[in-house]
Design a protein around this motif. Structure first.
Motif, PDB file in Angstrom:
ATOM      1  N   GLU A   1     -37.410   2.549  -9.633  1.00  0.00           N
ATOM      2  CA  GLU A   1     -36.095   2.686 -10.262  1.00  0.00           C
ATOM      3  C   GLU A   1     -35.117   1.819  -9.469  1.00  0.00           C
ATOM      4  O   GLU A   1     -34.782   2.152  -8.329  1.00  0.00           O
ATOM      5  CB  GLU A   1     -35.648   4.156 -10.249  1.00  0.00           C
ATOM      6  N   PRO A   2     -34.669   0.703 -10.055  1.00  0.00           N
ATOM      7  CA  PRO A   2     -33.842  -0.230  -9.276  1.00  0.00           C
ATOM      8  C   PRO A   2     -32.423   0.287  -9.041  1.00  0.00           C
ATOM      9  O   PRO A   2     -31.834   0.942  -9.895  1.00  0.00           O
ATOM     10  CB  PRO A   2     -33.822  -1.491 -10.140  1.00  0.00           C
ATOM     11  N   HIS A   3     -31.894  -0.028  -7.871  1.00  0.00           N
ATOM     12  CA  HIS A   3     -30.512   0.293  -7.538  1.00  0.00           C
ATOM     13  C   HIS A   3     -29.627  -0.936  -7.719  1.00  0.00           C
ATOM     14  O   HIS A   3     -28.431  -0.870  -7.478  1.00  0.00           O
ATOM     15  CB  HIS A   3     -30.415   0.787  -6.097  1.00  0.00           C
ATOM     16  N   SER A   4     -30.224  -2.037  -8.115  1.00  0.00           N
ATOM     17  CA  SER A   4     -29.508  -3.293  -8.287  1.00  0.00           C
ATOM     18  C   SER A   4     -30.016  -3.985  -9.543  1.00  0.00           C
ATOM     19  O   SER A   4     -31.104  -3.685 -10.033  1.00  0.00           O
ATOM     20  CB  SER A   4     -29.750  -4.190  -7.067  1.00  0.00           C
ATOM     21  N   ARG A   5     -29.235  -4.936 -10.046  1.00  0.00           N
ATOM     22  CA  ARG A   5     -29.686  -5.725 -11.190  1.00  0.00           C
ATOM     23  C   ARG A   5     -30.314  -7.032 -10.734  1.00  0.00           C
ATOM     24  O   ARG A   5     -30.911  -7.744 -11.518  1.00  0.00           O
ATOM     25  CB  ARG A   5     -28.505  -6.046 -12.093  1.00  0.00           C
ATOM     26  N   LYS A   6     -30.161  -7.372  -9.455  1.00  0.00           N
ATOM     27  CA  LYS A   6     -30.641  -8.645  -8.938  1.00  0.00           C
ATOM     28  C   LYS A   6     -32.153  -8.601  -8.689  1.00  0.00           C
ATOM     29  O   LYS A   6     -32.657  -7.704  -8.011  1.00  0.00           O
ATOM     30  CB  LYS A   6     -29.921  -8.997  -7.645  1.00  0.00           C
ATOM     31  N   PRO A   7     -32.892  -9.580  -9.229  1.00  0.00           N
ATOM     32  CA  PRO A   7     -34.346  -9.584  -9.073  1.00  0.00           C
ATOM     33  C   PRO A   7     -34.818  -9.592  -7.619  1.00  0.00           C
ATOM     34  O   PRO A   7     -35.802  -8.933  -7.285  1.00  0.00           O
ATOM     35  CB  PRO A   7     -34.786 -10.863  -9.786  1.00  0.00           C
ATOM     36  N   CYS A   8     -34.108 -10.297  -6.742  1.00  0.00           N
ATOM     37  CA  CYS A   8     -34.513 -10.339  -5.330  1.00  0.00           C
ATOM     38  C   CYS A   8     -34.393  -8.973  -4.673  1.00  0.00           C
ATOM     39  O   CYS A   8     -35.264  -8.572  -3.897  1.00  0.00           O
ATOM     40  CB  CYS A   8     -33.685 -11.363  -4.563  1.00  0.00           C
ATOM     41  N   ARG A   9     -33.335  -8.260  -4.976  1.00  0.00           N
ATOM     42  CA  ARG A   9     -33.144  -6.914  -4.419  1.00  0.00           C
ATOM     43  C   ARG A   9     -34.175  -5.940  -4.979  1.00  0.00           C
ATOM     44  O   ARG A   9     -34.685  -5.087  -4.258  1.00  0.00           O
ATOM     45  CB  ARG A   9     -31.736  -6.402  -4.718  1.00  0.00           C
ATOM     46  N   ILE A  10     -34.475  -6.059  -6.261  1.00  0.00           N
ATOM     47  CA  ILE A  10     -35.483  -5.191  -6.876  1.00  0.00           C
ATOM     48  C   ILE A  10     -36.842  -5.442  -6.229  1.00  0.00           C
ATOM     49  O   ILE A  10     -37.565  -4.506  -5.881  1.00  0.00           O
ATOM     50  CB  ILE A  10     -35.550  -5.414  -8.396  1.00  0.00           C
ATOM     51  N   ALA A  11     -37.194  -6.724  -6.030  1.00  0.00           N
ATOM     52  CA  ALA A  11     -38.466  -7.065  -5.384  1.00  0.00           C
ATOM     53  C   ALA A  11     -38.521  -6.504  -3.975  1.00  0.00           C
ATOM     54  O   ALA A  11     -39.553  -5.975  -3.543  1.00  0.00           O
ATOM     55  CB  ALA A  11     -38.650  -8.583  -5.366  1.00  0.00           C
ATOM     56  N   GLU A  12     -37.407  -6.585  -3.252  1.00  0.00           N
ATOM     57  CA  GLU A  12     -37.350  -6.034  -1.901  1.00  0.00           C
ATOM     58  C   GLU A  12     -37.572  -4.519  -1.917  1.00  0.00           C
ATOM     59  O   GLU A  12     -38.309  -3.983  -1.087  1.00  0.00           O
ATOM     60  CB  GLU A  12     -36.001  -6.370  -1.275  1.00  0.00           C
ATOM     61  N   GLU A  13     -36.950  -3.819  -2.874  1.00  0.00           N
ATOM     62  CA  GLU A  13     -37.143  -2.369  -3.001  1.00  0.00           C
ATOM     63  C   GLU A  13     -38.602  -2.033  -3.292  1.00  0.00           C
ATOM     64  O   GLU A  13     -39.151  -1.074  -2.747  1.00  0.00           O
ATOM     65  CB  GLU A  13     -36.257  -1.814  -4.114  1.00  0.00           C
ATOM     66  N   GLU A  14     -39.240  -2.829  -4.167  1.00  0.00           N
ATOM     67  CA  GLU A  14     -40.646  -2.594  -4.491  1.00  0.00           C
ATOM     68  C   GLU A  14     -41.539  -2.792  -3.267  1.00  0.00           C
ATOM     69  O   GLU A  14     -42.466  -2.006  -3.033  1.00  0.00           O
ATOM     70  CB  GLU A  14     -41.092  -3.535  -5.610  1.00  0.00           C
ATOM     71  N   LEU A  15     -41.263  -3.824  -2.472  1.00  0.00           N
ATOM     72  CA  LEU A  15     -42.048  -4.057  -1.261  1.00  0.00           C
ATOM     73  C   LEU A  15     -41.867  -2.922  -0.263  1.00  0.00           C
ATOM     74  O   LEU A  15     -42.832  -2.469   0.355  1.00  0.00           O
ATOM     75  CB  LEU A  15     -41.657  -5.392  -0.624  1.00  0.00           C
ATOM     76  N   GLN A  16     -40.638  -2.457  -0.092  1.00  0.00           N
ATOM     77  CA  GLN A  16     -40.383  -1.364   0.838  1.00  0.00           C
ATOM     78  C   GLN A  16     -41.064  -0.071   0.388  1.00  0.00           C
ATOM     79  O   GLN A  16     -41.471   0.739   1.221  1.00  0.00           O
ATOM     80  CB  GLN A  16     -38.882  -1.142   0.997  1.00  0.00           C
TER      81      GLN A  16
END
Length: 82
Positions: A33-48
């Motif tokens: 569930e993303p907290h941001s609309r930015k693809p880079c931030r979403i990818a970072e959340e997925e990795l974490q």
């Protein structure tokens, strides 16, 4: 910069995150569930969250050759000669 857990180098972390961000930009659905609309931030959340699986192809394997060929044929600007 501190080494991210699960990665052998920070450079590899950035490569994996960038590739996943590109997939999200091209229409892939986020696996968290993303907290941001930015693809880079979403990818970072997925990795974490540990939701992105990656592996280092063995040298000489068909996957390693395929990845090297893909990199050689990419062009800056995204346009290819037809």
């Amino acid at each position: 910069m501190k080494l991210v857990e699960g990665f052998d180098s920070n450079y590899r972390y950035v490569l994996v995150a960038a590739r996943r961000a590109r997939e999200i930009q091209n229409g892939a659905r986020p696996s968290v569930e993303p907290h941001s609309r930015k693809p880079c931030r979403i990818a970072e959340e997925e990795l974490q969250a540990g939701m992105v699986k990656w592996e280092i192809p063995a040298p000489g394997s068909p996957g390693a050759l395929e990845a090297a060929t893909d990199i050689q044929h990419e062009r800056v600007g995204g346009e290819a000669d037809d």
